[in-house]
Design a protein around this motif. Sequence first.
Motif, PDB file in Angstrom:
ATOM      1  N   GLY A 490      13.823 -12.867  32.753  1.00  0.00           N
ATOM      2  CA  GLY A 490      14.600 -13.618  33.668  1.00  0.00           C
ATOM      3  C   GLY A 490      15.460 -13.362  34.591  1.00  0.00           C
ATOM      4  N   ILE A 491      15.889 -12.114  34.451  1.00  0.00           N
ATOM      5  CA  ILE A 491      16.846 -11.495  35.373  1.00  0.00           C
ATOM      6  C   ILE A 491      16.050 -11.168  36.683  1.00  0.00           C
ATOM      7  CG2 ILE A 491      17.981  -9.233  36.159  1.00  0.00           C
ATOM      8  CD1 ILE A 491      18.809  -9.004  33.234  1.00  0.00           C
ATOM      9  N   ALA A 492      14.721 -10.769  36.471  1.00  0.00           N
ATOM     10  CA  ALA A 492      13.808 -10.360  37.700  1.00  0.00           C
ATOM     11  C   ALA A 492      13.713 -11.627  38.569  1.00  0.00           C
ATOM     12  CB  ALA A 492      12.589  -9.807  37.401  1.00  0.00           C
ATOM     13  N   LEU A 493      13.508 -12.769  37.752  1.00  0.00           N
ATOM     14  CA  LEU A 493      13.109 -14.020  38.748  1.00  0.00           C
ATOM     15  C   LEU A 493      14.536 -14.588  39.074  1.00  0.00           C
ATOM     16  CD1 LEU A 493      10.468 -15.396  36.051  1.00  0.00           C
ATOM     17  CD2 LEU A 493      10.041 -14.677  38.355  1.00  0.00           C
ATOM     18  N   ALA A 494      15.493 -14.638  38.413  1.00  0.00           N
ATOM     19  CA  ALA A 494      16.637 -15.394  38.740  1.00  0.00           C
ATOM     20  C   ALA A 494      17.497 -14.587  40.013  1.00  0.00           C
ATOM     21  CB  ALA A 494      17.532 -15.486  37.396  1.00  0.00           C
ATOM     22  N   PHE A 495      17.469 -13.415  39.929  1.00  0.00           N
ATOM     23  CA  PHE A 495      18.371 -12.771  40.610  1.00  0.00           C
ATOM     24  C   PHE A 495      17.662 -11.820  41.626  1.00  0.00           C
ATOM     25  CE2 PHE A 495      20.790 -13.248  36.854  1.00  0.00           C
ATOM     26  CZ  PHE A 495      21.705 -14.036  37.155  1.00  0.00           C
ATOM     27  N   GLY A 496      16.209 -11.793  41.671  1.00  0.00           N
ATOM     28  CA  GLY A 496      15.407 -11.078  42.569  1.00  0.00           C
ATOM     29  C   GLY A 496      15.508  -9.772  42.314  1.00  0.00           C
ATOM     30  N   MET A 497      15.616  -9.219  40.868  1.00  0.00           N
ATOM     31  CA  MET A 497      15.943  -7.733  40.764  1.00  0.00           C
ATOM     32  C   MET A 497      14.446  -7.485  39.930  1.00  0.00           C
ATOM     33  SD  MET A 497      19.427  -7.775  38.754  1.00  0.00           S
ATOM     34  CE  MET A 497      19.339  -6.044  38.162  1.00  0.00           C
ATOM     35  N   PRO A 611      34.214 -12.311  26.506  1.00  0.00           N
ATOM     36  CA  PRO A 611      34.310 -10.928  27.078  1.00  0.00           C
ATOM     37  C   PRO A 611      32.942 -10.245  27.553  1.00  0.00           C
ATOM     38  CG  PRO A 611      35.886 -11.163  25.467  1.00  0.00           C
ATOM     39  CD  PRO A 611      35.093 -12.178  25.135  1.00  0.00           C
ATOM     40  N   LEU A 612      31.939 -10.859  26.893  1.00  0.00           N
ATOM     41  CA  LEU A 612      30.427 -10.306  27.323  1.00  0.00           C
ATOM     42  C   LEU A 612      29.825 -10.976  27.938  1.00  0.00           C
ATOM     43  CD1 LEU A 612      31.597  -8.906  24.435  1.00  0.00           C
ATOM     44  CD2 LEU A 612      29.280  -9.340  23.790  1.00  0.00           C
ATOM     45  N   GLY A 613      30.469 -12.066  28.931  1.00  0.00           N
ATOM     46  CA  GLY A 613      29.788 -12.954  30.134  1.00  0.00           C
ATOM     47  C   GLY A 613      28.950 -13.973  29.647  1.00  0.00           C
ATOM     48  N   PHE A 614      28.908 -14.268  28.253  1.00  0.00           N
ATOM     49  CA  PHE A 614      28.131 -15.264  27.510  1.00  0.00           C
ATOM     50  C   PHE A 614      28.908 -16.416  26.698  1.00  0.00           C
ATOM     51  CE2 PHE A 614      26.472 -11.693  25.515  1.00  0.00           C
ATOM     52  CZ  PHE A 614      26.441 -12.032  24.285  1.00  0.00           C
ATOM     53  N   GLY A 615      30.122 -16.552  27.233  1.00  0.00           N
ATOM     54  CA  GLY A 615      30.964 -17.264  26.239  1.00  0.00           C
ATOM     55  C   GLY A 615      31.423 -18.669  27.110  1.00  0.00           C
ATOM     56  N   ASN A 616      32.971 -18.530  27.060  1.00  0.00           N
ATOM     57  CA  ASN A 616      33.266 -19.951  27.638  1.00  0.00           C
ATOM     58  C   ASN A 616      33.181 -20.201  29.197  1.00  0.00           C
ATOM     59  OD1 ASN A 616      34.100 -21.032  25.460  1.00  0.00           O
ATOM     60  ND2 ASN A 616      36.155 -20.424  25.281  1.00  0.00           N
ATOM     61  N   GLN A 617      32.918 -19.181  29.860  1.00  0.00           N
ATOM     62  CA  GLN A 617      32.659 -19.113  31.317  1.00  0.00           C
ATOM     63  C   GLN A 617      31.361 -19.872  31.780  1.00  0.00           C
ATOM     64  OE1 GLN A 617      32.056 -16.458  29.350  1.00  0.00           O
ATOM     65  NE2 GLN A 617      32.207 -14.759  30.790  1.00  0.00           N
ATOM     66  N   LEU A 618      30.458 -20.194  30.862  1.00  0.00           N
ATOM     67  CA  LEU A 618      29.160 -20.560  31.108  1.00  0.00           C
ATOM     68  C   LEU A 618      29.576 -22.178  31.491  1.00  0.00           C
ATOM     69  CD1 LEU A 618      26.780 -18.858  28.619  1.00  0.00           C
ATOM     70  CD2 LEU A 618      27.288 -18.307  31.291  1.00  0.00           C
ATOM     71  N   ALA A 619      28.630 -22.497  32.642  1.00  0.00           N
ATOM     72  CA  ALA A 619      28.726 -24.118  32.913  1.00  0.00           C
ATOM     73  C   ALA A 619      27.658 -24.934  32.216  1.00  0.00           C
ATOM     74  CB  ALA A 619      28.222 -24.080  34.499  1.00  0.00           C
ATOM     75  N   GLY A 678      25.526  -9.775  34.970  1.00  0.00           N
ATOM     76  CA  GLY A 678      26.086  -9.010  33.915  1.00  0.00           C
ATOM     77  C   GLY A 678      26.262  -9.468  32.761  1.00  0.00           C
ATOM     78  N   GLY A 679      26.387 -10.852  32.628  1.00  0.00           N
ATOM     79  CA  GLY A 679      26.254 -11.682  31.349  1.00  0.00           C
ATOM     80  C   GLY A 679      24.620 -11.285  30.662  1.00  0.00           C
ATOM     81  N   ALA A 680      23.854 -11.419  31.547  1.00  0.00           N
ATOM     82  CA  ALA A 680      22.367 -11.266  30.890  1.00  0.00           C
ATOM     83  C   ALA A 680      22.078  -9.867  30.464  1.00  0.00           C
ATOM     84  CB  ALA A 680      21.218 -11.508  32.126  1.00  0.00           C
ATOM     85  N   ALA A 725      30.766  -5.320  26.881  1.00  0.00           N
ATOM     86  CA  ALA A 725      31.758  -5.873  27.788  1.00  0.00           C
ATOM     87  C   ALA A 725      31.831  -4.991  28.945  1.00  0.00           C
ATOM     88  CB  ALA A 725      33.053  -6.037  26.860  1.00  0.00           C
ATOM     89  N   ALA A 726      31.932  -3.321  28.656  1.00  0.00           N
ATOM     90  CA  ALA A 726      31.972  -2.758  29.755  1.00  0.00           C
ATOM     91  C   ALA A 726      30.851  -2.876  30.824  1.00  0.00           C
ATOM     92  CB  ALA A 726      31.793  -1.249  29.253  1.00  0.00           C
ATOM     93  N   PHE A 727      29.583  -3.028  30.388  1.00  0.00           N
ATOM     94  CA  PHE A 727      28.526  -3.264  31.558  1.00  0.00           C
ATOM     95  C   PHE A 727      28.689  -4.576  32.030  1.00  0.00           C
ATOM     96  CE2 PHE A 727      26.544   0.267  29.821  1.00  0.00           C
ATOM     97  CZ  PHE A 727      25.779   0.939  30.624  1.00  0.00           C
ATOM     98  N   TYR A 728      29.181  -5.876  31.265  1.00  0.00           N
ATOM     99  CA  TYR A 728      29.345  -7.062  32.012  1.00  0.00           C
ATOM    100  C   TYR A 728      30.479  -6.974  33.052  1.00  0.00           C
ATOM    101  CZ  TYR A 728      31.655 -11.551  32.532  1.00  0.00           C
ATOM    102  OH  TYR A 728      32.204 -12.555  32.958  1.00  0.00           O
TER     103      TYR A 728
END
Length: 766
Positions: A490-497, A611-619, A678-680, A725-728
Amino acid sequence: MNTDRKLSVALAGNPNCGKTTLFNSLTGATAYVGNWPGVTVEKRSGHYKRKTGGKIEIVDLPGIYSLSPYASEEIISRNYILEEHPDCIIDVVDATNLERNLYLTTQLLETDVPVVVALNMTDVLKKNGGSIDEKTLSNSLGVPVVSISALKQNNLDELMETAAKVAESKRKGRSVLEGGDISEIIGKARAIYEDCEIENPLFHAIKAIEGDELEGQKNKEAFDKVSAILAGGTDYEAKTADLRYQFITEKCANAYKEGPTAKEENEKGKPRLKLSDKIDRVLTNKWAGIPIFIAILFLIFHLVFSEDFLYLNAMGAFGSGITFPDFGDNPFTGFLIGEAGLASPGVLLTNLLSGVTDSITGLVSSGFESLNLPPELQWIPSLICDGILGGVFAVLGFLPQILLLFLFFSILEDSGYMARVAFILDRIFRKFGLSGRAFLPMIMGFGCSVPAMMNTRTLGTDNEKVATIRVIPFFSCGAKLPILTAVAGGIALAFGMPYVDLITLMMYLLGMVVAICAVLVMHITTRREKVPPFIMELPAYHLPQARALMIHLWDKTKHFVKKAFTIIFATTVVIWLLQHLAWNWTYLPDEASEGSILASLGQFIQPLFTPLGFGNQLAGGVGWVFAVAVVTGLMAKENAIGTLGTLAVSIGAIAAFDENASGEMFASMIAATGLTAGGAIAFIIFNMLTIPCFAAVATAKSELPKGSFKWTVLFWLVVSYVVAAAFYTMIDFPWTIAVWAAVLIAGVAALYFYGKKMTAKEAAGA
């Protein structure tokens, strides 16, 4: 001879003598796995079909060097032989290391169980120019000796018929010690045990003379009587060991005949290096060993996960005149060549299986459409196609890659290379408070954490055992592979990585690095102790047996599919129900899932993962799906992707799961929720390092010393949360790299001074 009676034969022998290879050759697909009575250690049994009719049960005992109770394997083997009454013991002896292997033989001969010596690897011995006279060795030991090659399956029928013949006659134990200067004491001790009517009196009598602790506990009255007749100040355990080796040297070694090459080497005093020794000069080199190991891991991951095989697309092969077959418009289009390039074997097999499962889902969906179900029954196709099939197929789609990964790791293990890796890592591990022995259960964690944790019983101390059990889940098991592959795709497709294989490899290496760092911290703080010595035998390199590998893969396939159609099946049904039911138990269609029971529960725990990137900040109000996936993954890690596969359709991330591969499904969920790179990555890391599945947790609870379990669970939670959390934050907010670097430096400094203080305190106390 009675061929109707079912015989039971136990396989005993030293580690690396070829015993497991012999077991696989004899039993084949009839092998099954259980637990030894009273202990959670794996027991392997199977059946051999005789040419004359009937079956013989084969029990594979753990590899041991002696029947003295120094390790759990020795106790298991000893108890089985003495208490389970097998009809015969086949003592598997490595013909290339005759003298060392015969030490165990001298102890087996002291039981009343019929014994046959299987002289294994005679083909290797012959290739090296040597030979062993079976008749001479048989006369010295007093039991039949049969030369075999378990790997090439030579002479196995003769071995089993000899064992069946020997099993029909009763036998009384005899000892090679009875001709020595303690024969009189042995006779008196044996008489004591016979008077007490204890089975296998000679074996128990000699163990009592040796001061065997287990013997003293089981037969205290007889043990005390024997102790009373022993001369004080004599180390009988050392004396019996010397007499055993003396017998082997004087009576058995003459059965071995050197070849002309060996004689020439002995005369010149310069032994020729064997092929294994030459290979070890490179693979176990102080500087090259670790880089070679990492390179081998990279090659494995490239073969299994790469969507740009051999990096042909990265090197411009697709635009430099190189052409590939055009499959046209047929079911195989896009399976071999995708947007990223040529598919690796693992990706190709996964694409083929996904094509099959997609077709099944499509056929089922079309069948429901043709039925024209009334509105009140529209939940049925949704449950079956989106819930059950979507969840189960999301996990089954990873089966080819999981099995391919198991295959490569099995080849490394069976060839003898993994033992070298343990030897290499001992140099590193010793600095972190562990011996290289601890690496063996850790590397087993790549397959499954449950047997890996059980294998820690061989470790020397409780501190080493606790530290190893705590970091075993960091070596990602096959159940976590769907998470890694789906999110990386998913990361490779969504972010071109690009290069899913590199992302996956980096996650595996991260787990190993976190494990080493965690062990170091424990060694300096709560688990301080002197590292026990690490002694192990490096087996000769050999080609793995194809049949044994296939049996191993078949066992893994059955286990994985069973989980998919039991635990994961049940979980996906429960998830679908909670996703389509409101608190007042009314049915909700996919588009109204925000008001479901599952959505409200997910939204309740979602802030924990902010704090891990897949919490309340998601739309989009649907980010709670990741929190739910984490929770269901605690039952079985495969559930995480099965859950996302079920929920992806409900939240509108994809129209139908059967039209999307796992990587595309996760990329669609990234787009629907606004999950960042980062969240992924944090989602992978947290699932990889956090509390393992329920089965592994239960195993850890049973294996850990009292009082350590609750701290172990807390350890898993804290480590996974902090690292994720550190990597996010570092990926999405690069300025935090400086903050984390400062925290790291402060932590290292604190550990250094604390360790120095404790070392000084221990020195003062000594």
